[in-house]
Enzyme design. Structure first.
Site, PDB file in Angstrom:
ATOM      1  N   TYR A 119     -14.361  -2.900  10.615  1.00 58.27           N
ATOM      2  CA  TYR A 119     -13.028  -2.295  10.467  1.00 58.27           C
ATOM      3  C   TYR A 119     -12.226  -2.432  11.756  1.00 58.27           C
ATOM      4  O   TYR A 119     -11.059  -2.850  11.744  1.00 58.27           O
ATOM      5  CB  TYR A 119     -13.175  -0.822  10.092  1.00 58.27           C
ATOM      6  CG  TYR A 119     -11.856  -0.077  10.048  1.00 58.27           C
ATOM      7  CD1 TYR A 119     -10.909  -0.390   9.077  1.00 58.27           C
ATOM      8  CD2 TYR A 119     -11.563   0.913  10.971  1.00 58.27           C
ATOM      9  CE1 TYR A 119      -9.691   0.286   9.027  1.00 58.27           C
ATOM     10  CE2 TYR A 119     -10.350   1.582  10.931  1.00 58.27           C
ATOM     11  CZ  TYR A 119      -9.420   1.273   9.957  1.00 58.27           C
ATOM     12  OH  TYR A 119      -8.215   1.937   9.922  1.00 58.27           O
ATOM     13  N   THR A 179       1.683   3.371  -2.519  1.00 65.04           N
ATOM     14  CA  THR A 179       1.572   4.307  -3.645  1.00 65.04           C
ATOM     15  C   THR A 179       0.779   5.564  -3.307  1.00 65.04           C
ATOM     16  O   THR A 179       0.592   6.431  -4.156  1.00 65.04           O
ATOM     17  CB  THR A 179       0.922   3.615  -4.858  1.00 65.04           C
ATOM     18  OG1 THR A 179      -0.376   3.119  -4.496  1.00 65.04           O
ATOM     19  CG2 THR A 179       1.787   2.459  -5.349  1.00 65.04           C
ATOM     20  N   SER A 180       0.312   5.677  -2.072  1.00 59.80           N
ATOM     21  CA  SER A 180      -0.410   6.890  -1.669  1.00 59.80           C
ATOM     22  C   SER A 180      -0.377   7.001  -0.147  1.00 59.80           C
ATOM     23  O   SER A 180      -0.010   6.052   0.556  1.00 59.80           O
ATOM     24  CB  SER A 180      -1.867   6.869  -2.155  1.00 59.80           C
ATOM     25  OG  SER A 180      -2.592   5.818  -1.534  1.00 59.80           O
ATOM     26  N   GLY A 233       0.835  -1.196   0.000  1.00 63.78           N
ATOM     27  CA  GLY A 233       0.000   0.000   0.000  1.00 63.78           C
ATOM     28  C   GLY A 233       0.869   1.245   0.000  1.00 63.78           C
ATOM     29  O   GLY A 233       0.563   2.221   0.687  1.00 63.78           O
TER      30      GLY A 233
END
Length: 251
Positions: free
Chosen positions: A150, A15-16, A13
């Site tokens: 979550y 890339t941002s 994860g």
């Protein structure tokens, strides 16, 4: 700076948001970096921002076969791995009566199952010593409404920082967890929140943070950097909460 000089690192994860900022800080500290992502636009942007020396791979965290392929790619590229930051995840908040089995499974697949089997696939690749940092969440500790699934995924992930430390420390692999509070990242844009309501939601979130603002990816990345570095080599199975005091307020 050279806190990670020569260390071979993987950021899922990456890339941002927090992952991308962590990659930048790792590079600034002398690390070699591989990052993963799933969104083609984010992957292209990360390639441009991180430079040609960084390997950017597409890997869906929910896909177990993809985790095995990623581990093989890491081994092919580095030989061994010194640091892994398991950051890929999804944040879906919804009332219990709206959840379907498919939605539930998807959240657990991305946030828990995939990363677990990535660790398994990386077992032959980890150097001795190696550091693994898990990106969990303060949601594992607070009882916010609509966060049931979550929060459960993050509580499970946080537990792994302790159980896998006990199991793998003899192999030289130590685990620690960073638990951010609300951070201003693209994650909030992915929740499908109408633009007109986003400002109102942000105000509600900030109202529950004693520091009076959301955190930044840079602030969380500094905590990851500490766990990745040899400065924390005697820190095992620990959790660093980076939340501006959010957990002081409970729910």
């Amino acid at each position: 700076m050279s806190r990670l000089q020569g260390k071979r690192t993987l950021i899922t994860g990456g890339t941002s948001g927090i992952g991308l900022e962590t990659a930048k800080q790792f590079l600034a500290e002398g690390a070699r970096v591989i990052v993963t992502g799933v969104n083609p636009d984010s992957i292209d942007k990360a390639k441009a921002e991180l430079g040609s020396d960084v390997l950017v791979l597409r890997a869906d965290s929910a896909d177990i076969a993809a985790q095995k392929e990623l581990a093989q790619a890491v081994q092919d590229h580095y030989g061994q791995l010194d640091v892994a930051f398991l950051n890929a995840g999804v944040s879906v908040w919804a009332p219990i009566d709206t959840w379907t089995e498919e939605m539930f499974d998807r959240s657990f697949d991305i946030n828990v199952k995939g990363p677990y089997f990535l660790v398994q696939a990386l077992l032959p690749v980890f150097a001795n010593p190696a550091s693994v940092v898990l990106n969990t969440s303060v949601s594992a500790h607070v009882g916010a409404a609509n966060s049931s699934v979550y929060a459960a995924t993050k509580a499970a992930f946080l537990s792994l920082s302790k159980t896998l430390s006990s199991e793998l420390l003899a192999r030289g692999v130590r685990f620690n967890a960073v638990s951010p509070g609300p951070v201003d990242t693209p994650l909030y844009d992915k929740l499908g929140i109408p633009a007109a309501y986003r400002d109102e939601l942000s105000k509600q979130i900030v109202a529950g943070i004693p520091s009076g603002r959301m955190g930044t990816p840079e602030e969380v990345a500094k905590a990851v950097l500490y766990f990745a570095s040899d400065e924390s080599k005697w820190t095992v199975g620990a959790e660093m909460i980076v939340d501006g005091g959010r957990t002081l307020n409970g729910e």
